[in-house]
Design a protein around this motif. Structure first.
Motif, PDB file in Angstrom:
ATOM      1  N   PRO A  83       0.822  -1.219   0.000  1.00 44.95           N
ATOM      2  CA  PRO A  83       0.000   0.000   0.000  1.00 44.95           C
ATOM      3  C   PRO A  83       0.853   1.265   0.000  1.00 44.95           C
ATOM      4  O   PRO A  83       1.821   1.375   0.747  1.00 44.95           O
ATOM      5  CB  PRO A  83      -0.813  -0.122   1.291  1.00 44.95           C
ATOM      6  CG  PRO A  83      -0.818  -1.583   1.603  1.00 44.95           C
ATOM      7  CD  PRO A  83       0.506  -2.100   1.119  1.00 44.95           C
ATOM      8  N   LEU A  84       0.514   2.215  -0.868  1.00 49.01           N
ATOM      9  CA  LEU A  84       1.168   3.525  -0.865  1.00 49.01           C
ATOM     10  C   LEU A  84       0.475   4.486   0.090  1.00 49.01           C
ATOM     11  O   LEU A  84       1.094   5.427   0.583  1.00 49.01           O
ATOM     12  CB  LEU A  84       1.156   4.119  -2.279  1.00 49.01           C
ATOM     13  CG  LEU A  84       2.013   3.408  -3.318  1.00 49.01           C
ATOM     14  CD1 LEU A  84       1.735   3.975  -4.701  1.00 49.01           C
ATOM     15  CD2 LEU A  84       3.478   3.561  -2.975  1.00 49.01           C
ATOM     16  N   VAL A  85      -0.803   4.255   0.299  1.00 46.01           N
ATOM     17  CA  VAL A  85      -1.589   5.091   1.210  1.00 46.01           C
ATOM     18  C   VAL A  85      -2.214   4.191   2.256  1.00 46.01           C
ATOM     19  O   VAL A  85      -2.814   3.166   1.927  1.00 46.01           O
ATOM     20  CB  VAL A  85      -2.688   5.865   0.452  1.00 46.01           C
ATOM     21  CG1 VAL A  85      -3.547   6.669   1.428  1.00 46.01           C
ATOM     22  CG2 VAL A  85      -2.061   6.784  -0.591  1.00 46.01           C
ATOM     23  N   CYS A  86      -2.051   4.568   3.501  1.00 50.75           N
ATOM     24  CA  CYS A  86      -2.607   3.805   4.606  1.00 50.75           C
ATOM     25  C   CYS A  86      -3.704   4.605   5.283  1.00 50.75           C
ATOM     26  O   CYS A  86      -3.735   5.835   5.207  1.00 50.75           O
ATOM     27  CB  CYS A  86      -1.516   3.464   5.620  1.00 50.75           C
ATOM     28  SG  CYS A  86      -0.190   2.450   4.929  1.00 50.75           S
ATOM     29  N   SER A  87      -4.622   3.913   5.923  1.00 51.38           N
ATOM     30  CA  SER A  87      -5.702   4.590   6.636  1.00 51.38           C
ATOM     31  C   SER A  87      -5.741   4.109   8.077  1.00 51.38           C
ATOM     32  O   SER A  87      -5.504   2.927   8.359  1.00 51.38           O
ATOM     33  CB  SER A  87      -7.043   4.325   5.952  1.00 51.38           C
ATOM     34  OG  SER A  87      -7.343   2.941   5.952  1.00 51.38           O
ATOM     35  N   GLU A  88      -6.016   5.035   8.942  1.00 50.94           N
ATOM     36  CA  GLU A  88      -6.231   4.726  10.354  1.00 50.94           C
ATOM     37  C   GLU A  88      -7.542   5.398  10.748  1.00 50.94           C
ATOM     38  O   GLU A  88      -7.612   6.612  10.899  1.00 50.94           O
ATOM     39  CB  GLU A  88      -5.081   5.252  11.212  1.00 50.94           C
ATOM     40  CG  GLU A  88      -5.225   4.889  12.676  1.00 50.94           C
ATOM     41  CD  GLU A  88      -4.017   5.284  13.486  1.00 50.94           C
ATOM     42  OE1 GLU A  88      -4.140   5.370  14.715  1.00 50.94           O
ATOM     43  OE2 GLU A  88      -2.936   5.497  12.888  1.00 50.94           O
ATOM     44  N   GLY A  89      -8.577   4.578  10.832  1.00 49.79           N
ATOM     45  CA  GLY A  89      -9.901   5.153  11.013  1.00 49.79           C
ATOM     46  C   GLY A  89     -10.292   5.904   9.751  1.00 49.79           C
ATOM     47  O   GLY A  89     -10.261   5.374   8.646  1.00 49.79           O
ATOM     48  N   ASP A  90     -10.594   7.172   9.895  1.00 49.07           N
ATOM     49  CA  ASP A  90     -11.009   7.993   8.762  1.00 49.07           C
ATOM     50  C   ASP A  90      -9.848   8.807   8.184  1.00 49.07           C
ATOM     51  O   ASP A  90     -10.032   9.573   7.252  1.00 49.07           O
ATOM     52  CB  ASP A  90     -12.130   8.946   9.219  1.00 49.07           C
ATOM     53  CG  ASP A  90     -12.830   9.612   8.049  1.00 49.07           C
ATOM     54  OD1 ASP A  90     -13.124   8.914   7.057  1.00 49.07           O
ATOM     55  OD2 ASP A  90     -13.056  10.834   8.110  1.00 49.07           O
ATOM     56  N   THR A  91      -8.656   8.620   8.728  1.00 50.45           N
ATOM     57  CA  THR A  91      -7.511   9.447   8.336  1.00 50.45           C
ATOM     58  C   THR A  91      -6.614   8.710   7.349  1.00 50.45           C
ATOM     59  O   THR A  91      -6.263   7.543   7.565  1.00 50.45           O
ATOM     60  CB  THR A  91      -6.683   9.845   9.574  1.00 50.45           C
ATOM     61  OG1 THR A  91      -7.516  10.592  10.460  1.00 50.45           O
ATOM     62  CG2 THR A  91      -5.489  10.699   9.173  1.00 50.45           C
ATOM     63  N   LEU A  92      -6.231   9.404   6.278  1.00 43.84           N
ATOM     64  CA  LEU A  92      -5.333   8.861   5.258  1.00 43.84           C
ATOM     65  C   LEU A  92      -3.943   9.460   5.412  1.00 43.84           C
ATOM     66  O   LEU A  92      -3.793  10.631   5.767  1.00 43.84           O
ATOM     67  CB  LEU A  92      -5.874   9.173   3.863  1.00 43.84           C
ATOM     68  CG  LEU A  92      -7.254   8.636   3.507  1.00 43.84           C
ATOM     69  CD1 LEU A  92      -7.673   9.167   2.135  1.00 43.84           C
ATOM     70  CD2 LEU A  92      -7.257   7.109   3.519  1.00 43.84           C
ATOM     71  N   ALA A  93      -2.928   8.665   5.099  1.00 43.27           N
ATOM     72  CA  ALA A  93      -1.541   9.141   5.128  1.00 43.27           C
ATOM     73  C   ALA A  93      -0.721   8.261   4.198  1.00 43.27           C
ATOM     74  O   ALA A  93      -1.108   7.132   3.876  1.00 43.27           O
ATOM     75  CB  ALA A  93      -0.971   9.085   6.546  1.00 43.27           C
TER      76      ALA A  93
END
Length: 239
Positions: A83-93
């Protein structure tokens, strides 16, 4: 079985200076325009909620369509690879292992402004502009923020190199600041300071005169008294 050195593991690199590029080690990774803008946003802002990211990147469509476009971009970025983009809850990084040249530039600039050492001289301060040609509204603020940070760092770098007697590098830093913002007096003062340190009074006077003429033409004002006082009296009278 031998162990794998971390130096042998390819690095995912996101380049935003000069042009957009995503590479995995030596290999370029091709992603679509929407995915590019998502990566650029997260590379610069570091993180964002899905609602804010969707509304920022797709401002001219309904909220439902914006979220749909975001989901499609995420799917295209993360399919068939780490994955290039990860999510934690509703937050992307961005994924933790992705390096971003613009972030490195920010860190280098802040280090120059407040850090104790200049070795090595940070080459990224001389890198290209932030995503030239992109006209996204959200990017205008990021571009100006990075430009101002780079200008302050280049001015500081020029004077610190001057103090160390590294005149050629000091002049290069000052001239790069002039290139980025030709009407910035602090950059021109740094150029003149280097010339005077090398006893090149003629070049100092010529540079001051060119800047004085530029200010007069563009803004109808004169250089500050602090700048003028750096030079011999003939700088004021010789045209």
């Amino acid at each position: 079985m031998g162990t794998v050195s971390t130096a042998d593991i390819p690095v995912l690199s996101l380049s935003l200076l000069g042009r957009f590029a995503l590479t995995y080690g030596p290999t370029a990774v091709d992603v679509g325009i929407a995915a590019q803008r998502l990566l650029a946003y997260l590379g610069l802002r570091r993180h964002g909620t899905r609602t804010v990211v969707a509304g920022t990147l797709w401002p001219d469509v309904t909220e439902e369509r914006a979220h749909g476009s975001l989901r499609t971009a995420l799917w295209r970025l993360n399919r068939g690879r780490e994955p290039l983009v990860c999510s934690e809850g509703d937050t992307l990084a961005l994924a933790e292992g992705v390096t971003v040249d613009a972030r490195t530039l920010m860190d280098s600039a802040l280090h120059v402004v407040g850090g104790p050492s200049l070795d090595p001289v940070p080459n990224l301060l001389f890198a290209g502009d932030l995503l030239p040609g992109w006209d996204d509204d959200w990017l205008l603020f990021e571009r100006e923020r990075l430009r101002q940070l780079r200008l302050h760092a280049l001015d500081a770098l020029a004077y610190r190199l001057l103090e160390e007697g590294r005149h050629a590098l000091a002049l290069e830093a000052a001239l790069e600041s002039v290139r980025i913002e030709p009407l910035r007096e602090s950059a021109h003062r740094a150029v003149v300071a280097v010339h005077l340190a090398e006893q090149n009074v003629g070049e100092a006077v010529r540079h001051y005169g060119a800047f004085r003429d530029l200010l007069r033409t563009e803004l109808g004002i004169a250089p500050s008294s602090d700048f003028t006082s750096m030079l011999p009296a003939c700088a004021l009278t010789c045209d």
